[in-house]
Scaffold this motif. Structure first.
Motif, PDB file in Angstrom:
ATOM      1  N   SER A 185       0.359  -6.103   6.623  1.00 54.03           N
ATOM      2  CA  SER A 185       0.845  -5.349   5.051  1.00 54.03           C
ATOM      3  C   SER A 185       1.937  -6.306   4.680  1.00 54.03           C
ATOM      4  N   MET A 186       1.912  -6.592   3.278  1.00 47.24           N
ATOM      5  CA  MET A 186       2.914  -7.607   2.925  1.00 47.24           C
ATOM      6  C   MET A 186       3.894  -6.805   1.893  1.00 47.24           C
ATOM      7  N   GLY A 187       3.379  -6.490   0.583  1.00 46.46           N
ATOM      8  CA  GLY A 187       3.997  -5.926  -0.446  1.00 46.46           C
ATOM      9  C   GLY A 187       3.545  -4.419  -0.694  1.00 46.46           C
ATOM     10  N   VAL A 188       4.242  -3.870  -1.512  1.00 43.65           N
ATOM     11  CA  VAL A 188       4.093  -2.345  -1.745  1.00 43.65           C
ATOM     12  C   VAL A 188       4.846  -2.037  -2.655  1.00 43.65           C
ATOM     13  N   ASP A 189       4.272  -1.094  -3.898  1.00 47.37           N
ATOM     14  CA  ASP A 189       4.773  -0.555  -5.030  1.00 47.37           C
ATOM     15  C   ASP A 189       4.573   0.837  -4.979  1.00 47.37           C
ATOM     16  N   VAL A 190       4.996   1.596  -5.895  1.00 49.43           N
ATOM     17  CA  VAL A 190       4.970   3.173  -6.148  1.00 49.43           C
ATOM     18  C   VAL A 190       4.686   3.717  -7.457  1.00 49.43           C
ATOM     19  N   GLY A 191       3.722   4.268  -7.546  1.00 51.85           N
ATOM     20  CA  GLY A 191       3.376   4.701  -9.040  1.00 51.85           C
ATOM     21  C   GLY A 191       2.346   6.005  -8.905  1.00 51.85           C
ATOM     22  N   ASP A 192       2.414   6.733 -10.138  1.00 55.99           N
ATOM     23  CA  ASP A 192       1.529   7.860 -10.198  1.00 55.99           C
ATOM     24  C   ASP A 192       0.061   7.591 -10.739  1.00 55.99           C
ATOM     25  N   PHE A 193      -0.908   6.928  -9.993  1.00 55.97           N
ATOM     26  CA  PHE A 193      -2.153   6.482 -10.921  1.00 55.97           C
ATOM     27  C   PHE A 193      -2.727   7.431 -11.371  1.00 55.97           C
ATOM     28  N   VAL A 208       2.410  -6.644  -5.792  1.00 57.07           N
ATOM     29  CA  VAL A 208       1.721  -5.842  -6.020  1.00 57.07           C
ATOM     30  C   VAL A 208       2.534  -4.920  -7.048  1.00 57.07           C
ATOM     31  N   HIS A 209       1.677  -4.296  -8.257  1.00 55.74           N
ATOM     32  CA  HIS A 209       2.371  -3.571  -9.378  1.00 55.74           C
ATOM     33  C   HIS A 209       1.364  -2.823  -9.899  1.00 55.74           C
ATOM     34  N   PHE A 210       1.965  -1.511  -9.897  1.00 57.47           N
ATOM     35  CA  PHE A 210       1.365  -0.251 -10.897  1.00 57.47           C
ATOM     36  C   PHE A 210       1.953  -0.645 -12.227  1.00 57.47           C
ATOM     37  N   LEU A 211       1.230  -0.862 -13.257  1.00 55.45           N
ATOM     38  CA  LEU A 211       1.576  -1.016 -14.788  1.00 55.45           C
ATOM     39  C   LEU A 211       0.548  -0.604 -15.600  1.00 55.45           C
ATOM     40  N   ASP A 212       1.101  -0.080 -16.731  1.00 51.74           N
ATOM     41  CA  ASP A 212      -0.072   0.122 -17.775  1.00 51.74           C
ATOM     42  C   ASP A 212      -0.253  -0.986 -18.506  1.00 51.74           C
ATOM     43  N   ALA A 213      -1.176  -1.862 -18.351  1.00 54.96           N
ATOM     44  CA  ALA A 213      -1.236  -2.956 -18.962  1.00 54.96           C
ATOM     45  C   ALA A 213      -1.793  -2.755 -20.639  1.00 54.96           C
ATOM     46  N   ASP A 214      -2.533  -1.928 -20.725  1.00 56.09           N
ATOM     47  CA  ASP A 214      -3.199  -1.705 -22.043  1.00 56.09           C
ATOM     48  C   ASP A 214      -2.723  -0.486 -22.734  1.00 56.09           C
ATOM     49  N   HIS A 215      -1.674   0.210 -22.196  1.00 58.42           N
ATOM     50  CA  HIS A 215      -0.982   1.232 -22.858  1.00 58.42           C
ATOM     51  C   HIS A 215      -1.834   2.520 -23.113  1.00 58.42           C
ATOM     52  N   ASP A 216      -2.869   2.733 -22.321  1.00 59.09           N
ATOM     53  CA  ASP A 216      -3.721   4.015 -22.263  1.00 59.09           C
ATOM     54  C   ASP A 216      -3.358   5.139 -21.458  1.00 59.09           C
ATOM     55  N   MET A 217      -2.051   5.098 -20.971  1.00 59.49           N
ATOM     56  CA  MET A 217      -1.515   6.303 -20.655  1.00 59.49           C
ATOM     57  C   MET A 217      -1.746   6.525 -19.178  1.00 59.49           C
ATOM     58  N   ASP A 218      -2.465   5.272 -18.313  1.00 58.09           N
ATOM     59  CA  ASP A 218      -2.670   5.361 -16.787  1.00 58.09           C
ATOM     60  C   ASP A 218      -2.078   4.204 -16.481  1.00 58.09           C
ATOM     61  N   LEU A 219      -1.939   4.112 -15.182  1.00 52.39           N
ATOM     62  CA  LEU A 219      -1.379   2.857 -14.435  1.00 52.39           C
ATOM     63  C   LEU A 219      -2.699   2.016 -13.889  1.00 52.39           C
ATOM     64  N   ASP A 220      -2.514   0.770 -14.130  1.00 51.59           N
ATOM     65  CA  ASP A 220      -3.355  -0.128 -13.707  1.00 51.59           C
ATOM     66  C   ASP A 220      -2.808  -1.014 -12.560  1.00 51.59           C
ATOM     67  N   LEU A 221      -3.325  -1.782 -12.015  1.00 52.46           N
ATOM     68  CA  LEU A 221      -2.812  -2.762 -10.825  1.00 52.46           C
ATOM     69  C   LEU A 221      -3.055  -4.206 -11.025  1.00 52.46           C
ATOM     70  N   PHE A 222      -1.817  -4.887 -10.420  1.00 59.45           N
ATOM     71  CA  PHE A 222      -1.914  -6.137 -10.407  1.00 59.45           C
ATOM     72  C   PHE A 222      -1.504  -6.635  -8.884  1.00 59.45           C
ATOM     73  N   MET A 223      -2.414  -7.645  -8.344  1.00 63.17           N
ATOM     74  CA  MET A 223      -1.783  -8.036  -7.160  1.00 63.17           C
ATOM     75  C   MET A 223      -1.879  -9.787  -7.297  1.00 63.17           C
ATOM     76  N   SER A 224      -0.870 -10.267  -6.571  1.00 61.82           N
ATOM     77  CA  SER A 224      -0.891 -11.882  -6.478  1.00 61.82           C
ATOM     78  C   SER A 224      -1.371 -12.061  -4.893  1.00 61.82           C
ATOM     79  N   TYR A 225      -2.036 -13.277  -5.088  1.00 62.09           N
ATOM     80  CA  TYR A 225      -2.919 -13.595  -3.848  1.00 62.09           C
ATOM     81  C   TYR A 225      -2.571 -15.077  -3.541  1.00 62.09           C
ATOM     82  N   GLY A 226      -2.437 -15.381  -2.183  1.00 60.20           N
ATOM     83  CA  GLY A 226      -2.645 -16.687  -1.596  1.00 60.20           C
ATOM     84  C   GLY A 226      -2.441 -16.921  -0.008  1.00 60.20           C
TER      85      GLY A 226
END
Length: 554
Positions: free
Chosen positions: A300-308, A357-375
């Motif tokens: 495990s590397m990164g972590v985020d919190v959100g109510d998906f 890693v991030h929980f975020l509402d990218a499209d503003h539809d009232m639920d949380l999406d996910l972004f991850m960076s990789y390498g």
């Protein structure tokens, strides 16, 4: 196949779901290269890369960006230090390097950090984690910083990665938790040899298993400008020394105090339950958040919190090593279950190596999406075509479709065409247009600035809190935004992702709703206040006990 699935999914949603993140790195002026060791990555120190911090250091209402840098290692035991870099946001989409003027440069082997307000003067300070003594830059309020590490007593000498400011004892000042990784020395770095076989094919760097883990550190803020190492007294020695990288604070059991979760590399992850008196009990295994569904540890590397799933409980997402899926822990009400396969994370996240890693509402539809960076951490994988792996990897965007996530990266803009070895990432509204942008720190390369240019997204709202009875940044405050029969929750927190710092402002997508029915704020001491009929397309500043003040509009 990935492109076909993504196109089909977006076609079902129609024009309102044209999610788009554009690579604006060059246009913004982000030209710093963040180095981390040598090109061959012979020692694990050289592999973990750097984080990125977002903060409004000069109080002009725009987020600035601070990139942590390290030391480049060259043949012949030569070192080439590279300074951390602070970019001031001009407010027009461009940024200017103000490192020297602000006094926040450093020639240390930097890793990441967090921002907080150590003296509660309303100004964000910068805490930098290093291999070697960490650094605290105190904000002077005139655009400059002063190194107060020694004065405050927070110069942890270990190999630190993640950090969070939080107020677990609810005394109104920000304490500090530092996640520490492995014990090592310059001699071990210089003499390291690649001795491990990756997937039976190529020799790569050693670790972390078999290396000595470093204990984490908890600094209690004494309220007089100094901190005390209270790691043992607070109960944080339990589970320490387990290769900790990521850390977040949140109230997982809804009992009104702040708990802590640690993402540990190749060891069980840790969940520290706040007993309510500022001391902690480690309950990772008992809670179901230490292992994956197979009962196995992960890298495990990164972590985020959100109510998906919008059920009113904070869930966890953890990024992991290559050939092991990223994990979504669904909160069942004080305990967790690995929900990764059910939610669709296991397949798209299995092959790459995850960091930010991030929980975020990218499209503003009232639920949380996910972004991850990789390498990847092994450059050697490029030389063996049988592995079908690359050191440079693309980042990932997963849209929430009723609780199941769909990979739409391939059709979500030029930001997801970038090939780099990504590490820390931060989410925030850099251009104040009421959506969340992303900044990724890439190893031995320039960063990536992914500007959110989503077409036809729903409405949104941005909220900044000021607590006059606790930490000025309102650490630990919970927000619940209700509109159109949907309730969303956020919590104000420091640190998170991988060795990085997000925007402190809470962002809510509102769909087609033009107003919030109500916004309920629960401050850390349990006091509540409710504000009704806040308009969408606005940013609000809310000072405890006062009506919301509009500060942004779109």
């Amino acid at each position: 196949m990935r492109l076909a699935v993504a196109v089909g999914f977006l076609a079902l949603l129609g024009p309102a779901a044209r999610v788009k993140f554009e690579d604006r790195t060059e246009a913004a002026g982000f030209d710093v290269v963040t180095w981390s060791g040598g090109a061959e990555k012979n020692h694990i120190l050289e592999s973990t890369g750097n984080g990125v911090l977002l903060l409004d250091y000069d109080g002009d209402g725009f987020l600035d960006v601070y990139f942590v840098n390290a030391i480049r290692l060259l043949p012949g035991r030569k070192t080439e230090p590279h300074s951390n870099t602070l970019y001031r946001n001009r407010g027009d989409g461009t940024f200017v390097d103000v490192t020297r003027q602000a006094g926040v440069g450093s020639s240390a082997f930097g890793v990441g950090g967090a921002t907080g307000d150590v003296d509660n003067d309303g100004l964000p300070d910068i805490y930098v984690t290093n291999w070697g003594p960490n650094t605290l830059f105190h904000n002077n309020g005139d655009g400059t910083f002063t190194d107060r590490t020694e004065l405050c007593g927070v110069g942890d000498p270990r190999w630190s990665v993640g950090a969070v400011f939080f107020d677990p004892d609810e005394d109104g000042d920000a304490d500090l938790f530092v996640a520490n990784y492995i014990e090592t020395s310059w001699d071990e770095v210089w003499t390291a040899e690649r001795v491990r076989l990756w997937r039976g094919r190529v020799k790569v760097l050693d670790g972390p298993r078999g290396l000595v883990g470093s204990r984490n550190t908890y600094y209690r803020n004494e309220g007089d400008g100094t901190f005390t190492d209270a790691t043992e007294a607070a109960g944080f020695l339990a589970g320490s020394g387990q290769y900790t990288m990521g850390v977040v604070s949140f109230d997982y059991d809804d009992d009104g105090d702040v708990d802590l979760y640690t993402a540990n590399d190749s060891m069980p992850n840790g969940l520290y339950r706040n007993r309510g008196d500022g001391t902690f009990e480690e309950v990772g295994a008992l809670s179901g958040s230490a292992y994956n569904a197979d009962g196995a540890v992960q890298g495990s590397m990164g972590v985020d919190v959100g109510d998906f799933d919008n059920d009113g409980r904070f869930d966890l997402v953890v990024t992991n090593f290559a050939h092991d899926y990223d994990t979504l822990y669904r909160n069942l009400g004080g305990s967790f279950v690995d929900h990764s396969f059910v939610a669709g994370l296991a397949v798209p996240t299995f092959a790459p190596l995850g960091w930010g890693v991030h929980f975020l509402d990218a499209d503003h539809d009232m639920d949380l999406d996910l972004f991850m960076s990789y390498g990847h951490i092994y450059p050697q994988v490029d030389a063996d075509p049988v592995l079908h792996e690359t050191f440079l990897q693309k980042d990932l965007l997963l849209l929430n479709q009723g609780g199941r996530f769909e990979d739409v990266s391939a059709v979500s803009g030029s930001g997801f065409e970038v090939l780099e070895s990504g590490r820390g990432s931060a989410a925030g509204d850099l251009d104040n247009d009421l959506d969340l942008d992303l900044v990724v720190s890439n190893q031995d390369a320039r960063p990536t600035y992914l500007a959110n240019e989503t077409v036809g997204a729903g409405r949104s709202i941005l909220v900044e809190l000021f607590d006059t009875s606790g930490t000025r940044q309102a650490l630990g405050a919970r927000l619940e935004a209700a509109a159109g029969g949907v309730a969303q929750i956020r919590q104000i927190s420091s640190g998170g992702s991988y060795a990085s710092q997000n925007d402190f402002r809470a962002h809510f997508g509102m769909g087609e709703n033009s107003t919030l029915d109500r916004l309920t704020i629960t401050w850390l001491d349990g006091k509540r206040e409710t504000h009704e009929e806040l308009l969408a397309g606005r940013g609000y500043a809310i000072r405890r006990g006062a009506p919301p003040v509009p500060v942004l509009s779109r």
